[in-house]
Design an enzyme around this catalytic site. Sequence first.
Site, mmCIF file in Angstrom:
data_model
loop_
_atom_site.group_PDB
_atom_site.id
_atom_site.type_symbol
_atom_site.label_atom_id
_atom_site.label_comp_id
_atom_site.label_asym_id
_atom_site.label_seq_id
_atom_site.Cartn_x
_atom_site.Cartn_y
_atom_site.Cartn_z
ATOM 1 N N SER A 144 7.007 8.492 8.162
ATOM 2 C CA SER A 144 6.959 9.941 8.411
ATOM 3 C C SER A 144 8.060 10.452 9.327
ATOM 4 O O SER A 144 7.910 11.485 9.973
ATOM 5 C CB SER A 144 5.601 10.309 8.997
ATOM 6 O OG SER A 144 5.217 9.432 10.042
ATOM 7 N N THR A 145 9.197 9.765 9.373
ATOM 8 C CA THR A 145 10.275 10.231 10.251
ATOM 9 C C THR A 145 11.204 11.220 9.560
ATOM 10 O O THR A 145 12.104 11.767 10.191
ATOM 11 C CB THR A 145 11.097 9.047 10.783
ATOM 12 O OG1 THR A 145 11.555 8.256 9.677
ATOM 13 C CG2 THR A 145 10.248 8.187 11.714
ATOM 14 N N GLY B 125 11.572 13.742 5.511
ATOM 15 C CA GLY B 125 11.047 14.071 4.199
ATOM 16 C C GLY B 125 9.632 14.606 4.193
ATOM 17 O O GLY B 125 9.211 15.356 5.073
ATOM 18 N N SER C 222 3.400 9.354 -7.021
ATOM 19 C CA SER C 222 4.543 10.042 -7.621
ATOM 20 C C SER C 222 4.224 10.359 -9.071
ATOM 21 O O SER C 222 3.397 9.684 -9.706
ATOM 22 C CB SER C 222 5.782 9.141 -7.566
ATOM 23 O OG SER C 222 6.815 9.635 -8.380
ATOM 24 N N TYR D 34 9.559 0.505 -9.612
ATOM 25 C CA TYR D 34 9.044 1.585 -8.759
ATOM 26 C C TYR D 34 7.831 2.250 -9.405
ATOM 27 O O TYR D 34 6.790 2.423 -8.755
ATOM 28 C CB TYR D 34 10.154 2.611 -8.517
ATOM 29 C CG TYR D 34 9.688 3.886 -7.849
ATOM 30 C CD1 TYR D 34 9.411 3.910 -6.486
ATOM 31 C CD2 TYR D 34 9.539 5.067 -8.574
ATOM 32 C CE1 TYR D 34 8.994 5.083 -5.864
ATOM 33 C CE2 TYR D 34 9.120 6.239 -7.963
ATOM 34 C CZ TYR D 34 8.848 6.247 -6.616
ATOM 35 O OH TYR D 34 8.431 7.403 -6.006
#
Length: 261
Positions: free
Chosen positions: A15-16, A18, A138, A151
């Site tokens: 969470s640093t 985006g 996603s 992914y």
Amino acid sequence: MNIDFKDKTVLITGSTNGIGLAVAKGFLEGGAEVVINGRTDESVRSAIGRLGAGSRLSGFAGDLGTAVDCDRLVARHPSFDVVINNIGIYGPQDFFETPDSEWDRFFQTNVMSGVRISRAYAPGMVERGWGRIVFVSSESALNIPADMIHYGFTKTSQLSISRGLAKRLAGTGVTVNSVLPGPTLTEGVSKMLQSEVERTGDSIETVAKTFIKAHRSSSIIQRAASVEEVANMILYVSSQQASATTGAALRVDGGVVETIA
């Protein structure tokens, strides 16, 4: 709708910047006590500076794609009311050129981080009779990209875990959901498109819109979502107001996925 997180403790992995950073900002505005996470002390300090350091905000530096750092996190912070499993890595690579080590790296980071963290914190939520677990998946979980099969596989796995865990926690007051962003204008995407911004002189929003039309032509909104738009869904499903929503896969994909369900 007044979404209030006062007296709630929240963990947001990865969470640093985006989406994760936007989510942290929303929780702080709602009155929560928030722990953000990044891989390095420097990234955590920088994010705290951007959010505004205060008594309700702290950070944990560590790679939560590893069991060792997950254990360190739990030892330092033994309880949370809300867990947002947001940590994730991505990147294109042809199926026939993707080695076992890369499959395992993606699996450990994107999938096992959420498994370990949810396993650690869900029992306390059950004891208290309230909790929220959110997996940030996603649209690639449903619309598997041919150039990122490794992914897409991890994002589909998150949907299975989320749905299964929701059923496992049935009737406890703890909800488990997945949120599925589509193309989103994060810092990473902005960097990827920067060369085109410099070449054309267009804004990053315009370049992103052109990219979406070319590479995600099924998009209904015909543009990239903002990180705040994705964060809004995560904040809602983490709230008291979403108490009847569990086991769901909630799309914030701009209509990219071709389905009515």
